[in-house]
Scaffold this motif. Structure first.
Motif, PDB file in Angstrom:
ATOM      1  N   VAL A  11       0.837  -1.203   0.000  1.00  0.00           N
ATOM      2  CA  VAL A  11       0.000   0.000   0.000  1.00  0.00           C
ATOM      3  C   VAL A  11       0.870   1.251   0.000  1.00  0.00           C
ATOM      4  N   ARG A  12       1.966   1.236   0.721  1.00  0.00           N
ATOM      5  CA  ARG A  12       2.864   2.395   0.728  1.00  0.00           C
ATOM      6  C   ARG A  12       3.493   2.610  -0.647  1.00  0.00           C
ATOM      7  N   ASP A  13       3.814   1.520  -1.343  1.00  0.00           N
ATOM      8  CA  ASP A  13       4.363   1.643  -2.686  1.00  0.00           C
ATOM      9  C   ASP A  13       3.338   2.210  -3.668  1.00  0.00           C
ATOM     10  N   PHE A  14       2.046   2.063  -3.367  1.00  0.00           N
ATOM     11  CA  PHE A  14       1.000   2.623  -4.209  1.00  0.00           C
ATOM     12  C   PHE A  14       0.790   4.116  -3.969  1.00  0.00           C
ATOM     13  N   GLY A  15       1.541   4.696  -3.032  1.00  0.00           N
ATOM     14  CA  GLY A  15       1.451   6.135  -2.822  1.00  0.00           C
ATOM     15  C   GLY A  15       0.789   6.557  -1.534  1.00  0.00           C
ATOM     16  N   PHE A  16       0.717   5.676  -0.551  1.00  0.00           N
ATOM     17  CA  PHE A  16       0.141   6.019   0.744  1.00  0.00           C
ATOM     18  C   PHE A  16       1.206   5.788   1.824  1.00  0.00           C
ATOM     19  N   PRO A  17       2.153   6.708   1.964  1.00  0.00           N
ATOM     20  CA  PRO A  17       3.300   6.481   2.853  1.00  0.00           C
ATOM     21  C   PRO A  17       2.950   6.415   4.334  1.00  0.00           C
ATOM     22  N   ASN A  18       1.805   6.915   4.735  1.00  0.00           N
ATOM     23  CA  ASN A  18       1.427   6.914   6.146  1.00  0.00           C
ATOM     24  C   ASN A  18       0.593   5.702   6.550  1.00  0.00           C
ATOM     25  N   PHE A  19       0.328   4.803   5.600  1.00  0.00           N
ATOM     26  CA  PHE A  19      -0.486   3.632   5.896  1.00  0.00           C
ATOM     27  C   PHE A  19       0.299   2.660   6.779  1.00  0.00           C
ATOM     28  N   THR A  20      -0.350   2.147   7.807  1.00  0.00           N
ATOM     29  CA  THR A  20       0.286   1.161   8.700  1.00  0.00           C
ATOM     30  C   THR A  20      -0.638  -0.028   8.888  1.00  0.00           C
ATOM     31  N   PHE A  21      -0.055  -1.195   8.863  1.00  0.00           N
ATOM     32  CA  PHE A  21      -0.780  -2.439   9.168  1.00  0.00           C
ATOM     33  C   PHE A  21       0.244  -3.401   9.793  1.00  0.00           C
ATOM     34  N   ASP A  22       0.560  -3.114  11.045  1.00  0.00           N
ATOM     35  CA  ASP A  22       1.617  -3.843  11.747  1.00  0.00           C
ATOM     36  C   ASP A  22       1.079  -4.741  12.856  1.00  0.00           C
ATOM     37  N   TRP A  23      -0.072  -5.356  12.621  1.00  0.00           N
ATOM     38  CA  TRP A  23      -0.670  -6.219  13.634  1.00  0.00           C
ATOM     39  C   TRP A  23       0.262  -7.363  14.030  1.00  0.00           C
ATOM     40  N   LEU A  24       1.050  -7.837  13.088  1.00  0.00           N
ATOM     41  CA  LEU A  24       1.903  -8.992  13.356  1.00  0.00           C
ATOM     42  C   LEU A  24       2.926  -8.700  14.446  1.00  0.00           C
ATOM     43  N   VAL A  25       3.353  -7.463  14.580  1.00  0.00           N
ATOM     44  CA  VAL A  25       4.375  -7.112  15.569  1.00  0.00           C
ATOM     45  C   VAL A  25       3.789  -6.266  16.702  1.00  0.00           C
ATOM     46  N   ASP A  26       2.478  -6.140  16.738  1.00  0.00           N
ATOM     47  CA  ASP A  26       1.805  -5.378  17.788  1.00  0.00           C
ATOM     48  C   ASP A  26       1.273  -6.350  18.831  1.00  0.00           C
ATOM     49  N   PRO A  27       1.763  -6.282  20.084  1.00  0.00           N
ATOM     50  CA  PRO A  27       1.291  -7.243  21.103  1.00  0.00           C
ATOM     51  C   PRO A  27      -0.213  -7.206  21.335  1.00  0.00           C
ATOM     52  N   ASP A  28      -0.838  -6.047  21.133  1.00  0.00           N
ATOM     53  CA  ASP A  28      -2.283  -5.934  21.367  1.00  0.00           C
ATOM     54  C   ASP A  28      -3.115  -6.476  20.206  1.00  0.00           C
TER      55      ASP A  28
END
Length: 310
Positions: A154-171
């Motif tokens: 998604v960031r490569d598509f032009g959305f540099p602020n997009f985050t989807f880091d559930w895999l490394v988020d303890p919550d």
């Protein structure tokens, strides 16, 4: 009359091999099943009893048969990691089961409309079930990796602020396990519901439509209630998958970050084989068995009562 009554005995006396062959024919199924039954008794129920006794001992790296009572269970319930594993099981199990049932029913109803290329679409939905949970966990680990998967794409598509880091988020890490499990098992549940939908009598549906019922009402009032046995079977299977989930978690998150995505199965493995606390691992295994019994037995009892009433 007397000669007629004694004729079978006379035939047995003339052909003594007939009675022997009949006895062999009657005993043959028991002889064939006996080894499997014996092995099941030894390697399933025998080891359950052995594991239950180990949970009452002070076993560490090797089995120790010194009886200590419920010390291991007290230590187990004083362990914060065990409570985290139980909370994760409740969260994962409820989301996984409900989501699989809902999505499987939805996909089954869609395919029941006899759409084109139904066989091809059904194969696509069923394909994940052909994979092992190790493969599923590894694949989704790549997809959800912030540096390689969805976030990077998604960031490569032009959305540099997009985050989807559930895999490394303890919550949020436990929700990634739900996503991977849903992807793999929903197709199987769809196949169960599709088989149940195809077994509904068309005459009942046509009669309801003649009476003015719309198709959504027919599904809600007639078809879905008639799928109760399918719901029961799917619930039992999904519950079993959720409680014993081990390889999916190990391949996807490894129980981490930390032990935020631990489940009872991964807890049991960690304490039995990496922390050398066999007694506590055996106690956690017995608690898993109690969870299975607490879910399955009431469900089976309720189903048997309803079938008897019907």
């Amino acid at each position: 009359m007397k000669s007629v009554e004694t004729q079978p005995e006379a035939m047995d006396a003339i052909n003594p091999g007939t009675r022997l062959l009949d006895r062999i024919e009657q005993l043959m199924p028991k002889v064939v099943v006996a080894p499997t039954f014996l092995l099941a008794v030894i390697f399933i129920y025998g080891f359950i009893l052995w594991n239950g006794y180990l949970s009452l001992t002070a076993s560490r790296m090797l089995p120790n048969y010194h009886f200590v009572g419920f010390v291991q269970y007290a230590a187990l319930f004083d362990n914060e990691r065990w409570w985290t594993a139980l909370r994760n099981l409740g969260l994962f199990g409820s989301l996984f089961i409900v989501s699989c049932l809902a999505l499987g029913l939805f996909l089954g109803i869609l395919l029941d409309q006899k759409i084109r290329a139904e066989g091809f679409i059904r194969s696509i939905y069923l394909y994940p079930m052909a994979l092992s949970f190790i493969v599923t966990g590894t694949a989704w680990k790549w997809v959800l990796n912030p540096g390689l998967g969805i976030e990077r794409m998604v960031r490569d598509f032009g959305f540099p602020n997009f985050t989807f880091d559930w895999l490394v988020d303890p919550d949020m890490s436990i929700y990634t396990v739900v996503i991977a499990g849903l992807w793999q098992s929903s197709g199987f549940v769809m196949a169960l519901f599709l088989a149940g939908l195809r077994g509904v009598d068309d005459n009942i549906i046509k009669a309801a439509q003649v009476d003015g019922a719309s198709m959504p009402m027919v599904y809600w009032r007639i078809i879905i209630p008639s799928l109760r046995p399918v719901f029961f079977s799917a619930f039992i299977i999904l519950s079993h998958i959720a409680i014993k989930s081990f390889d999916l978690v190990m391949a996807l998150t490894g129980g981490g970050p930390g032990y935020s995505s631990d489940l009872p199965a991964t807890f049991m493995y960690a304490f039995s084989f990496t922390r050398n606390q066999i007694g506590m691992g055996a106690a956690s295994a017995m608690m898993m068995l109690m969870i299975v019994v607490a879910i399955v037995v009431p469900m089976m009892y309720s189903e048997l009562r309803s079938s008897r009433r019907a």
